[in-house]
Design a protein around this motif. Sequence first.
Motif, PDB file in Angstrom:
ATOM      1  N   ALA A 106      13.060  21.862  -9.578  1.00  0.00           N
ATOM      2  CA  ALA A 106      13.263  20.705 -10.456  1.00  0.00           C
ATOM      3  C   ALA A 106      13.327  21.187 -11.905  1.00  0.00           C
ATOM      4  N   PHE A 107      12.734  22.359 -12.171  1.00  0.00           N
ATOM      5  CA  PHE A 107      12.822  23.024 -13.459  1.00  0.00           C
ATOM      6  C   PHE A 107      12.484  22.098 -14.608  1.00  0.00           C
ATOM      7  N   ILE A 158      15.355  19.489 -15.275  1.00  0.00           N
ATOM      8  CA  ILE A 158      16.776  19.868 -15.343  1.00  0.00           C
ATOM      9  C   ILE A 158      17.514  19.349 -14.116  1.00  0.00           C
ATOM     10  N   ALA A 159      16.871  19.383 -12.946  1.00  0.00           N
ATOM     11  CA  ALA A 159      17.565  18.933 -11.734  1.00  0.00           C
ATOM     12  C   ALA A 159      17.992  17.461 -11.854  1.00  0.00           C
ATOM     13  N   LEU A 201      18.307  15.722 -14.547  1.00  0.00           N
ATOM     14  CA  LEU A 201      19.227  15.611 -15.683  1.00  0.00           C
ATOM     15  C   LEU A 201      20.649  15.923 -15.235  1.00  0.00           C
ATOM     16  N   LEU A 202      20.820  17.024 -14.491  1.00  0.00           N
ATOM     17  CA  LEU A 202      22.163  17.386 -14.040  1.00  0.00           C
ATOM     18  C   LEU A 202      22.695  16.357 -13.055  1.00  0.00           C
ATOM     19  N   VAL A 213      23.165   8.963 -20.122  1.00  0.00           N
ATOM     20  CA  VAL A 213      21.938   9.716 -19.910  1.00  0.00           C
ATOM     21  C   VAL A 213      21.257  10.002 -21.234  1.00  0.00           C
ATOM     22  N   VAL A 214      19.930  10.023 -21.233  1.00  0.00           N
ATOM     23  CA  VAL A 214      19.184  10.484 -22.412  1.00  0.00           C
ATOM     24  C   VAL A 214      18.368  11.712 -22.011  1.00  0.00           C
ATOM     25  N   ASN A 215      17.663  12.276 -22.968  1.00  0.00           N
ATOM     26  CA  ASN A 215      16.919  13.520 -22.748  1.00  0.00           C
ATOM     27  C   ASN A 215      15.806  13.336 -21.694  1.00  0.00           C
ATOM     28  N   ILE A 216      15.378  14.423 -21.114  1.00  0.00           N
ATOM     29  CA  ILE A 216      14.291  14.449 -20.145  1.00  0.00           C
ATOM     30  C   ILE A 216      13.052  13.762 -20.726  1.00  0.00           C
ATOM     31  N   ASP A 217      12.475  12.846 -19.971  1.00  0.00           N
ATOM     32  CA  ASP A 217      11.238  12.141 -20.347  1.00  0.00           C
ATOM     33  C   ASP A 217      11.396  11.228 -21.562  1.00  0.00           C
ATOM     34  N   ASN A 218      12.629  11.002 -21.988  1.00  0.00           N
ATOM     35  CA  ASN A 218      12.844  10.264 -23.239  1.00  0.00           C
ATOM     36  C   ASN A 218      12.945   8.755 -22.991  1.00  0.00           C
ATOM     37  N   PHE A 264      11.568   6.522 -24.725  1.00  0.00           N
ATOM     38  CA  PHE A 264      11.766   5.918 -26.034  1.00  0.00           C
ATOM     39  C   PHE A 264      13.257   5.780 -26.355  1.00  0.00           C
ATOM     40  N   GLY A 265      13.989   6.889 -26.217  1.00  0.00           N
ATOM     41  CA  GLY A 265      15.411   6.875 -26.555  1.00  0.00           C
ATOM     42  C   GLY A 265      16.201   5.910 -25.679  1.00  0.00           C
TER      43      GLY A 265
END
Lengths: 249, 249, 249, 249, 249, 249, 249, 249
Positions: B210-211, B214-215, B217-218, B230-235, B237-238
């Motif tokens: 899962a890195f 990254i997994a 996200l891709l 899509v937004v950033n990992i764990d984001n 808020f965004g």
Amino acid sequence: MRRERVRDLLARVADGSLPVEGALAALAADPTESLGFATIDHHRALRQGFPEVIYGAGKTPEQVVSIAERIAEHGDGVLATRLAPEAAAALSRALPAIEWNATARTAYLAPSTPLAPSRASLLVVTAGTSDLPVAEEAAVTAHALGCPIERLTDVGVAGIHRLLSRREMLDAAGVIVVVAGMDGALASVVGGLARVPVIAVPTSVGYGAAFGGIAPLLTMLNSCAAGVTVVNIDNGFGAAVAAARILHA
Amino acid sequence: MRRERVRDLLARVADGSLPVEGALAALAADPTESLGFATIDHHRALRQGFPEVIYGAGKTPEQVVSIAERIAEHGDGVLATRLAPEAAAALSRALPAIEWNATARTAYLAPSTPLAPSRASLLVVTAGTSDLPVAEEAAVTAHALGCPIERLTDVGVAGIHRLLSRREMLDAAGVIVVVAGMDGALASVVGGLARVPVIAVPTSVGYGAAFGGIAPLLTMLNSCAAGVTVVNIDNGFGAAVAAARILHA
Amino acid sequence: MRRERVRDLLARVADGSLPVEGALAALAADPTESLGFATIDHHRALRQGFPEVIYGAGKTPEQVVSIAERIAEHGDGVLATRLAPEAAAALSRALPAIEWNATARTAYLAPSTPLAPSRASLLVVTAGTSDLPVAEEAAVTAHALGCPIERLTDVGVAGIHRLLSRREMLDAAGVIVVVAGMDGALASVVGGLARVPVIAVPTSVGYGAAFGGIAPLLTMLNSCAAGVTVVNIDNGFGAAVAAARILHA
Amino acid sequence: MRRERVRDLLARVADGSLPVEGALAALAADPTESLGFATIDHHRALRQGFPEVIYGAGKTPEQVVSIAERIAEHGDGVLATRLAPEAAAALSRALPAIEWNATARTAYLAPSTPLAPSRASLLVVTAGTSDLPVAEEAAVTAHALGCPIERLTDVGVAGIHRLLSRREMLDAAGVIVVVAGMDGALASVVGGLARVPVIAVPTSVGYGAAFGGIAPLLTMLNSCAAGVTVVNIDNGFGAAVAAARILHA
Amino acid sequence: MRRERVRDLLARVADGSLPVEGALAALAADPTESLGFATIDHHRALRQGFPEVIYGAGKTPEQVVSIAERIAEHGDGVLATRLAPEAAAALSRALPAIEWNATARTAYLAPSTPLAPSRASLLVVTAGTSDLPVAEEAAVTAHALGCPIERLTDVGVAGIHRLLSRREMLDAAGVIVVVAGMDGALASVVGGLARVPVIAVPTSVGYGAAFGGIAPLLTMLNSCAAGVTVVNIDNGFGAAVAAARILHA
Amino acid sequence: MRRERVRDLLARVADGSLPVEGALAALAADPTESLGFATIDHHRALRQGFPEVIYGAGKTPEQVVSIAERIAEHGDGVLATRLAPEAAAALSRALPAIEWNATARTAYLAPSTPLAPSRASLLVVTAGTSDLPVAEEAAVTAHALGCPIERLTDVGVAGIHRLLSRREMLDAAGVIVVVAGMDGALASVVGGLARVPVIAVPTSVGYGAAFGGIAPLLTMLNSCAAGVTVVNIDNGFGAAVAAARILHA
Amino acid sequence: MRRERVRDLLARVADGSLPVEGALAALAADPTESLGFATIDHHRALRQGFPEVIYGAGKTPEQVVSIAERIAEHGDGVLATRLAPEAAAALSRALPAIEWNATARTAYLAPSTPLAPSRASLLVVTAGTSDLPVAEEAAVTAHALGCPIERLTDVGVAGIHRLLSRREMLDAAGVIVVVAGMDGALASVVGGLARVPVIAVPTSVGYGAAFGGIAPLLTMLNSCAAGVTVVNIDNGFGAAVAAARILHA
Amino acid sequence: MRRERVRDLLARVADGSLPVEGALAALAADPTESLGFATIDHHRALRQGFPEVIYGAGKTPEQVVSIAERIAEHGDGVLATRLAPEAAAALSRALPAIEWNATARTAYLAPSTPLAPSRASLLVVTAGTSDLPVAEEAAVTAHALGCPIERLTDVGVAGIHRLLSRREMLDAAGVIVVVAGMDGALASVVGGLARVPVIAVPTSVGYGAAFGGIAPLLTMLNSCAAGVTVVNIDNGFGAAVAAARILHA
């Protein structure tokens, strides 16, 4: 079958201009059609507001034509992306009214009844000339989905006055799609200036440590301007569909 | 200063209830305020519809409190994210009315006049229990930005009937935020079922390949459902800010 | 020499129809044969149930033909994968009975005595049309290994009803191989619906952040449906061999 | 509710020992139960042959206990993995009969009626001592799923005679799970020696360019022994579920 | 100028057969020669035991020929690697005695006086037929450096008996170079069986998650057999030079 | 319009040789000119000391020519990089005086009045012959920016005496650009020997684990010689611009 | 020994105020001093203009103190970076005059004779409050190397007017160091606005796909503003040394 | 049992000093011993010249002691690496004669009869003080394997005269191990200066884009000095074993 057309159908049943049996027949078609190598989802237009789009990469010209013909029969319009020149040529022979856009590598056939236009326009902003093919894919797709288009071209942040001097365009748009390769920094600057939704498209333009678009992808995912969302590298099509989801809400 | 408050101010000038000099004084404050370690952007509320949000990671409790106090003085409300427990405690001492959400790691102080609610609600869908902190960050943020919230929790695709049985919630939402770690496949399934904008948030839940996110996200960037952004990992808020940009349009 | 043929040989010795010396001669052949550039493992059929398969990539047409002729002499059948068109043509000239499958890029020559069929069938599920070459490599290989094949094509999760409407096929299979590129999410959904072993094959279909198949590979390795196993990107061959190991148990 | 128990229920209805109303009540329970932070899938046992397993990472001890208690009420047994020591302690207090395995970091409570054993046993092969926690997670899981277990420990390829001298164990197994870190080469060697399905589990054992398990993961995905399938890094649980799917077929 | 030739020169001075002035002239040549696009290091033969080798990639045929002619004039022999066919043809015209090896893509011209053979031989072991070009680059290079060569071909670990049956070759070698792509597991097995130095060369053979040789590179760097050293992907040349450093010690 | 030319203009206004109206007209040109596919920044010369440079990759020959003609009209000189041969040919037809450098893939047209030369010279050091195209791009660019050039070629650290014997060149330079692929170690050695600014350019020369220039890029970013700065892989142009910024200070 | 001090020494010999023997003794000290665990390079001050700087990470407090004492004896000043608090405490006990900067994690002891100030000042620009530790490391280092410092803090591109309103500071600097994490876009914007050398420092600030600084590193390497050079992630020290090389030229 | 000891045994049988039965008993011990969690390979000393080495990471103190005691009983000496302090303490209690090296994190117990020393010495060269733990692991291991050790410390290429001034040490060594982090450039420089085998060990020293040792690993794999071989990051142990294989040949 597109949502609007089903609504028409139902209205005509309601006002008696269409007998129930006729409406049934029109709706009865199996929502998926199997071509052996593909399973066409004819109800996507009803469910999502636009028919299934043909992703041309990895399909033979024969496959592209065969799917396009099946979709065209429903009259909801046809859009094909990432077409190789041979597939585009075959498509033009099969459906002469289709429009080929060589920069965007798309082919588009308008539906028999035009889509209702969206409530606001889409602004496509590009950082450099080399980003144009991706920007055009977005523009053609959004046009097919009924969204008016504005363009702001070659306004990368190395000369930020080019963007600042056109700020009124950012304020007028309903959604902004930012297309940028190399450092992808344009998305953050636009995201900070605009109030409306901003969708960032990284492109594979650049060399060396741009890594085929990874550099601007990461830049955009880490944008310090909150509320910028991102689609896949070179995915002008996806950005336009996301924009249309917003503009038709 | 928030947009609504400026509009009020101007309306009061227009109707004579506020003398021009008083309005001038209220507007004259320098839009940025320097604290040495930070430059607060007080006009962001005016420009973007919400005040600057305090990103707690990498800031000392003293810095967080100092910035929060300056923003609170303007009465537009305060939101701080990614707070360490010590910073949260310090903030509660300084601004006793602030609400601490331990799952989301956020602190929120409502503005003196409530925000106008958005035209539709935000649905936050999570794949698993471990994704809740990110989902809550999204929910708290969207609430602070004036968006009503619905939740659909622990409906990952390994048991897809859990999602299908609640399909009416997908149809009722104005925007859907999908929060998922591991394979991130939920975003594609929701994107295929819903008509409205779908914003995907990968989480760092999972292990091995899962890195750290990254997994998913891709997976989300490559969603076969068109129009998922899509937004950033764990984001969380965004994602909420992007949703608010859409819902307030 | 295949396991079944050795069993026949021994049975014929047991019933007196084959003299010991004759059996000895048949078995005495050196289990490995050196061609200078290759060391053929003739006993693999005995050990693993199928003869050595020729991996065509990186071999000249002459090398492919030379190895195939040596294997064909044993009568256990020949399978070659990843063949360039020139190698396929050379092979057809040398072994006219061999079947060339242009989509799968495989060539197959049936053994002199057919394999015993496996106890259940293999279902090959594909997400999109572009995944067909990999799916066909799996189908041809499984057929060569004695497994009956069923296919379910173009049922990606962007239109999940296409899959749900064919659920009885998932229930009827002995093993399911899921072939998908882009987001690879289909494997998780199938893994959650089915009880039988599910083997996922990521494909290099897609663009941008699909990274030549890394995106679906990661998705599949992180599948939230427990018990999904994964093979290498585009490795339809390996998935089929794994399925045959299960179906012949 | 486990498949076997439903079958019993139905048999009792068929032979008159259970009135229809009683069977209805037992089956009528809503298949999913919402705890706010989790949606328990009580029908998974019926659908997949085993109840939902609790993945402990990222859940608080309270959440773990709460979910376990709900599942335990159905009498189908409870399995929890990746438990922090505090969660394990809380679980032991709540369900005193549960078995804690400190090496595997699992807790297991047997079902009220034992599972029918699988048709063959699972052999768990490990390359080194440091791979034991992952191997034990696989063994505990497979045991919970009704599969007899054999073990072959510390037989990495640096001393290949250790493996070759125990070859009869490879021949006797129904499925082989190979657990290896560092170079992960053991999977290829076992895959070449065995006829039965081989599932490879890379571990995060090693340092430097092992990159937390990426090195053995890649080795296993690229195994030159055809038919080896792979699960996520350190995912002993997933390997066991895949093995159980095969052994119960 | 090679070390042996300088030793001869000095011996002849010592025994009076060469006047001091003649020796001086032979030695006086500037150790580096500038061609504008290259700075040839003529003293490398003296310092390292072999002349500068021409790395053909990225050089035009004219540049290759020009450097080769300058080195050939010193009589120490010429070796060029990674030659494009056009460069090889140009070289053959300029230096007709040069030997072109199409598999290895090398050209070699023997020195006027042969090198003293090394104290033991080099064994080149390959996992598959597709690894042969890299193995041949190693063999040609080692031959040029005075090392006798043995070969063991296509003995990958999927059929480990092919290697075990030739174990005496491992025992007889002075150094072993293992060339393998895909899983690269052969290096660990050979490293565990042999006592002598083992140098592993990953190759870019394979597909999908082999990532152009990264998979076997990582396997080899993480070899559980201690004392295996590694060179760059496809670097048969470098492995042979390292072997020659050992064998000439 | 270049800075020097504006200064001249103003001086001529000051001494009365140019009427105010004439100066106004020269300065009044809109600083950006839109060609539809590009927005030319004519004031860059004034702002940054050199006109906008045409990055040829991803532009059609027609686009390149069209932009070049517009820039040439201002008389400040034209520089185009990364030109495909067809674009270079088209450019030579349109602007016959332009100089094409095939190694560097650049085209350069000198300005009508020469630039003032920089206060010191630029030394371009290359590790190997294959690094020459990147080094030449740097040299052509620096020349266009008014910096005298020195070259030190093929002095990689495998034969470090080649560098040490030319140490006086390092001492004489105003700035040193180090161009190196493979291990990129030359930058650290030069950085340790020189006092002046050192700019490192990694090149995509090499194979295997050089990963298209990532290896030397990382080497250079981690240089143990303090004060070495780095530009993108193969970015000779960027290194020269950075050097010119320093040398013209 | 610093360059200026050697020049003084030689001047005093020239004017007779220092006997030759005294100068010899001062210069005769072996340029490197071995402490067993370190080899101090005392002539670096002479060669590069500043003494060897102590990189604190990975060194024990004892090692740090021991090296610092040896360097301090020469009177050229001491600078230590990346100090753990214990090492800082030990250093303060050993060299009470040393200044500890907790934000920058540096310790600095001024030389006995001050350095000549550089010809222009260094401007350190930071994107956010969390970037301050890296910016301070740069500021302390540049101060130790004799460069006057200006600061512009928290001016990230999400609110670009904060930067634009201070543009005169960009014009006044001799060199600009831009410190930014997250999207790193600030470097491109500054690089486009400024004429002077711009050195970009990516920081490990951010989360998710910022990947510990890789995202801003790639942004900066791909800057669309030509002539921006980059140093390693968080390497404020290196940026300052590069700036000092420029400012002292 | 070490090779030398078996040779002694056989010699004593030959000269009659040991009866056949006694020799049989000594040799009869099962070559592998199973401890449940480990399978000790007692014949490794015979096969490879040194007994199995205990890799401490991931083993409990009890496991380490238990394995060490079994090996110690054979009198061939014990070496354990990567020991946590607790394991080291436990080992010292169990085997009081064992030597603990805190820098190298190794414990070593000499064999009852000393090893024959190797034909030449090993030179361990380090780039910086922070590389010492890895260098010491190499030194302790090589000492345990009977190789005399020389050291050259803190001679990184930023001050290359430190290395050049000790060139005679490079010429005197039988094998050179180069230990370096950060840019790893030292390996290329040493590889170019020395004639003997050079083994490079990248270390995880450094920060930012050193990526835990990937930067020097890539540098070393791409060394422009031919014949440099590489081991895993921080693998001082492996480098020493490889060196011993060479030195004992």
